[in-house]
Write a protein that holds these residues in place. Structure first.
Motif, PDB file in Angstrom:
ATOM      1  N   ASN A  98       0.855  -1.184   0.000  1.00 29.37           N
ATOM      2  CA  ASN A  98       0.000   0.000   0.000  1.00 29.37           C
ATOM      3  C   ASN A  98       0.895   1.239   0.000  1.00 29.37           C
ATOM      4  N   ASN A  99       0.888   1.948  -1.105  1.00 34.79           N
ATOM      5  CA  ASN A  99       1.813   3.072  -1.284  1.00 34.79           C
ATOM      6  C   ASN A  99       1.134   4.346  -1.781  1.00 34.79           C
ATOM      7  N   ALA A 100      -0.037   4.254  -2.393  1.00 33.63           N
ATOM      8  CA  ALA A 100      -0.657   5.399  -3.058  1.00 33.63           C
ATOM      9  C   ALA A 100      -0.938   6.540  -2.085  1.00 33.63           C
ATOM     10  N   GLY A 101      -0.766   7.765  -2.564  1.00 32.26           N
ATOM     11  CA  GLY A 101      -1.069   8.922  -1.731  1.00 32.26           C
ATOM     12  C   GLY A 101      -0.796  10.223  -2.451  1.00 32.26           C
ATOM     13  N   PHE A 102      -1.279  11.313  -1.872  1.00 27.96           N
ATOM     14  CA  PHE A 102      -0.960  12.649  -2.370  1.00 27.96           C
ATOM     15  C   PHE A 102      -1.022  13.626  -1.206  1.00 27.96           C
ATOM     16  N   LEU A 103      -0.667  14.871  -1.476  1.00 25.04           N
ATOM     17  CA  LEU A 103      -0.597  15.898  -0.436  1.00 25.04           C
ATOM     18  C   LEU A 103      -1.586  17.028  -0.685  1.00 25.04           C
ATOM     19  N   ILE A 153       2.837  -4.615   3.142  1.00 22.68           N
ATOM     20  CA  ILE A 153       3.742  -3.529   3.521  1.00 22.68           C
ATOM     21  C   ILE A 153       2.980  -2.226   3.353  1.00 22.68           C
ATOM     22  N   ASN A 154       2.687  -1.568   4.453  1.00 14.79           N
ATOM     23  CA  ASN A 154       1.993  -0.289   4.434  1.00 14.79           C
ATOM     24  C   ASN A 154       3.003   0.859   4.429  1.00 14.79           C
ATOM     25  N   THR A 155       2.549   2.018   4.000  1.00 18.86           N
ATOM     26  CA  THR A 155       3.438   3.176   3.922  1.00 18.86           C
ATOM     27  C   THR A 155       2.974   4.269   4.865  1.00 18.86           C
ATOM     28  N   ASN A 196       3.555  -5.186   8.026  1.00 24.50           N
ATOM     29  CA  ASN A 196       4.527  -4.217   8.531  1.00 24.50           C
ATOM     30  C   ASN A 196       4.326  -2.874   7.832  1.00 24.50           C
ATOM     31  N   ALA A 197       5.007  -1.861   8.319  1.00 21.10           N
ATOM     32  CA  ALA A 197       4.931  -0.533   7.708  1.00 21.10           C
ATOM     33  C   ALA A 197       6.319   0.053   7.555  1.00 21.10           C
ATOM     34  N   ILE A 198       6.450   0.918   6.575  1.00 20.68           N
ATOM     35  CA  ILE A 198       7.685   1.671   6.395  1.00 20.68           C
ATOM     36  C   ILE A 198       7.393   3.159   6.547  1.00 20.68           C
ATOM     37  N   ALA A 199       8.396   3.905   6.957  1.00 20.60           N
ATOM     38  CA  ALA A 199       8.332   5.365   7.004  1.00 20.60           C
ATOM     39  C   ALA A 199       9.490   5.871   6.144  1.00 20.60           C
TER      40      ALA A 199
END
Length: 302
Positions: A98-103, A153-155, A196-199
């Protein structure tokens, strides 16, 4: 070929970190579903499957296998279709990134309700729904007696772990992803799934303006610590069989540095055994705070 023949879904894989992850998974032998809506940096504009198809083309040029997914992962139908794409195309699903995103950055007092909702939708809901449908698939496989050795793997972000000035919506969503990761790791372990997750810290469309203002570009031949490709080896390892038994953890990744993050933990405590009077608490809390670690500063705080 640490992920040989594993089937991997990467959301937001048309550019930046997601693209780097998809390419590295392919180099390591995985078959990849490249999901991307192809919208602008802030999530606006018409959707385009162009970025996803470009990454598919790159993977095929490497000799790998990939398929594009234009689905909106922040909808029930889109996330279900994303998981179905992996199963229908490659016969199964082993890894969800899971990586998708925007600001939509803004100081809190200027942040609109729409800007709050949009960031929560893509980051937090956009993690929950693919995880839900992938989890359902793995549960059905486990109950049918078929072996499951799956990974999520979450972001998250340093903004979610420490906070970031001007990013109240983003920080809250990324903190929520950590909580979701912890719950999912506990709930899905019985089915053979680790979560798990990454930062990560890297130069992408979302961060390029910040890095342009604060960091000089690397000289030719010099290690580019902010290249998104630096984060992908950790993501690929977490998606491999090598990471079996590692779950419910958050890893910070930047350049060549990998750090296991410590989230909230039980610290110093006092138990009176009865209800406190507010007037009693000043010396008690002064002592507790003196014996606990000071919080790390919020990004961007003076």
């Amino acid at each position: 070929m640490i992920c040989k023949d594993r089937v991997v879904v990467v959301t937001g894989a048309g550019r930046g970190l997601g693209r780097a992850h998809a390419l590295e998974f392919a180099r390591q032998g995985a078959r990849v579903v490249v999901n991307d809506l192809g919208v602008a940096r802030d999530g606006t504009g018409d959707a385009s499957d162009g970025p996803a198809h470009e990454v598919v083309k790159e993977i095929e040029q490497l000799g790998g296998q990939a398929v594009a997914s234009p689905h909106d992962i922040a909808t029930e139908e889109g996330s279900a279709a994303l998981v179905a794409t992996a199963i229908d195309t490659f016969g199964r699903l082993d890894v969800l990134v899971n990586n998708a995103g925007f600001l939509r950055d803004r100081m809190l007092i200027n942040l609109s309700e729409d800007e709050w909702d949009a960031v929560m939708r893509v980051h937090l809901k956009g993690h929950f729904l693919p995880l839900k449908h992938a989890g359902r698939y793995w549960r059905s496989e486990s109950k049918a007696g078929r072996p499951v050795d799956a990974r999520v793997i979450n972001t998250s972000s340093g903004a979610g772990l420490l906070g970031s000035v001007g990013q109240g919506n983003y920080s809250a969503a990324k903190a929520g992803i950590v909580g979701l990761t912890l719950v999912a790791s506990a709930e899905l372990c019985r089915y053979g799934v680790t979560v798990n997750a990454i930062a990560p810290a890297a130069r992408t469309r979302m961060t390029e303006e910040v890095f342009a203002q604060t960091m000089a570009a690397p000289a030719e031949g010099e290690f580019d610590a902010m290249a998104p490709e630096n984060v992908s080896p950790l993501v690929v390892w977490l998606g491999s069989a090598e990471s079996r038994g590692v779950t419910g953890r958050v890893f910070e990744a930047e350049g060549g540095k990998i750090c296991v993050m410590d989230a909230f933990r039980h610290g110093p405590a006092v138990d009176k055994g009865a209800r406190w009077d507010p007037a009693e608490l000043t010396p008690v809390l002064t002592d507790l705070l003196a014996r606990s670690a000071a919080p790390e500063p919020v990004y961007g705080a003076s």
